[in-house]
Design an enzyme around this catalytic site. Structure first.
Site, PDB file in Angstrom:
ATOM      1  N   ARG A   1      -4.416 -10.103   3.985  1.00  0.00           N
ATOM      2  CA  ARG A   1      -4.697 -10.019   2.542  1.00  0.00           C
ATOM      3  C   ARG A   1      -3.424  -9.520   1.873  1.00  0.00           C
ATOM      4  NH1 ARG A   1      -6.248  -6.269  -1.234  1.00  0.00           N
ATOM      5  NH2 ARG A   1      -7.707  -6.992  -2.819  1.00  0.00           N
TER       6      ARG A   1
ATOM      7  N   LYS B   1       0.816  -1.224   0.000  1.00  0.00           N
ATOM      8  CA  LYS B   1       0.000   0.000   0.000  1.00  0.00           C
ATOM      9  C   LYS B   1       0.847   1.270   0.000  1.00  0.00           C
ATOM     10  CE  LYS B   1      -4.470  -1.678   0.998  1.00  0.00           C
ATOM     11  NZ  LYS B   1      -5.627  -1.838   1.845  1.00  0.00           N
TER      12      LYS B   1
END
Ligand code: HH2
Length: 275
Positions: free
Chosen positions: A253, A219
């Site tokens: 995830r 991210k």
């Protein structure tokens, strides 16, 4: 135990959810997985590397991403689900649309992962009577604009209150608690400081009594910390995944399954030593 369609998943040890994007515009694969056959090949590699669950997505939710019509999302996701149905591990579908949820469950999905926490009209009703696990994620705003100026009084309290309300809504709709997961939604309408505060205090979400899923893989926050481009964030992602597990996350995830699996093996070995 997580009730996940025809599967019962023990969460005693953390599990890895491998990301399978079937989107030409997802930030992390630059469109390489845009066709079903490539996505299926990628999924099989993730299983080989140790994924416990696969999360299949046909609509990118990256900051600035445009929504995709339901028909197009179905065209992307359903063939991949059908091809992977026989694998023997739970398949999750990352979608916000009730019609995609219904079709995905019919095509064999055992989990619905909704970054909108089933707030879309009809979404909760569409999944309540199924046996699929449901991941309820927090976000502030919509992907097109959510990173412009996120603001919170107290990010942990607000995320906690939102997730508590969504858990309550799911339970009221008749969903068994054993089917629920919660996720603070790293990067979804959150500044770097908001994300860091949430990770630092992730264990406070345990109070909701629902297992925690965390998505930190590759991210932007990890790019901001390291200065690395998206393809160079494996080490940072693994560090973040380890921190998340140590703060209570039960499902991670991730894109980089093999690296995460190695890290979890180390955690497991150390923990067993103290049992
Ligand atoms: N992050 C993304 C998508 N889905 N679902 C959950 N539960 N938690 C997350 O943190 C999460 C999520 C990010 O999506 P996108 O920008 O499309 O990238 P990718 O799917 O490659 O992670």
């Amino acid at each position: 135990m997580l009730h996940c369609g025809r599967f019962r998943l023990s969460l005693e040890h953390p599990l890895i959810m491998g990301i399978v994007n079937v989107t030409p515009d997802s930030f992390s694969d630059g469109g390489l997985l845009s066709t079903a056959s490539v996505a299926v090949e990628h999924a099989l590699r993730l299983v080989d590397e140790g994924a416990d669950i696969l999360d299949i997505g046909g609509e990118s939710t990256r900051p600035g991403a445009q929504p995709v019509p339901a028909g197009q999302e179905l065209d992307r996701v359903i063939p991949v689900l059908e091809a992977l149905h026989g694998l023997g591990i739970p398949l999750s579908v990352d979608t916000q649309k009730s019609e995609v949820m219904v079709a995905a469950i019919r095509a064999g999905a055992s989990m619905i992962n909704d970054v909108n926490a089933l707030q879309a009209e009809g979404a909760l009703d569409a999944v309540a009577t199924s046996s699929a696990a449901l991941c309820l994620m927090h976000k502030q705003g919509e992907p097109q604009t959510m990173q412009q100026e996120p603001r919170y009084r107290d990010v942990v309290v607000e995320v906690q209150e939102f997730l508590a309300a969504r858990v309550a809504a799911a339970l009221a709709a008749g969903v068994a608690r054993e089917r629920l997961l919660i996720d603070p939604g790293f990067g979804f309408g959150k500044s770097l400081q908001h994300n860091l505060t949430l990770l630092r205090q992730l264990d406070r979400l345990d109070a909701l009594g629902v297992p925690l899923l965390a998505g930190l893989s590759r991210k932007t926050m990890l790019g901001a910390i390291t200065g690395n481009a998206v393809g160079e964030r494996v080490h940072a992602s693994v560090a973040a995944a380890v921190l998340a597990v140590m703060k209570g996350a039960r499902i991670l995830r991730v894109h980089d399954v093999r690296a995460t699996r190695d890290a979890l093996k180390v955690i497991g070995a150390v923990e067993r030593e103290y049992e």
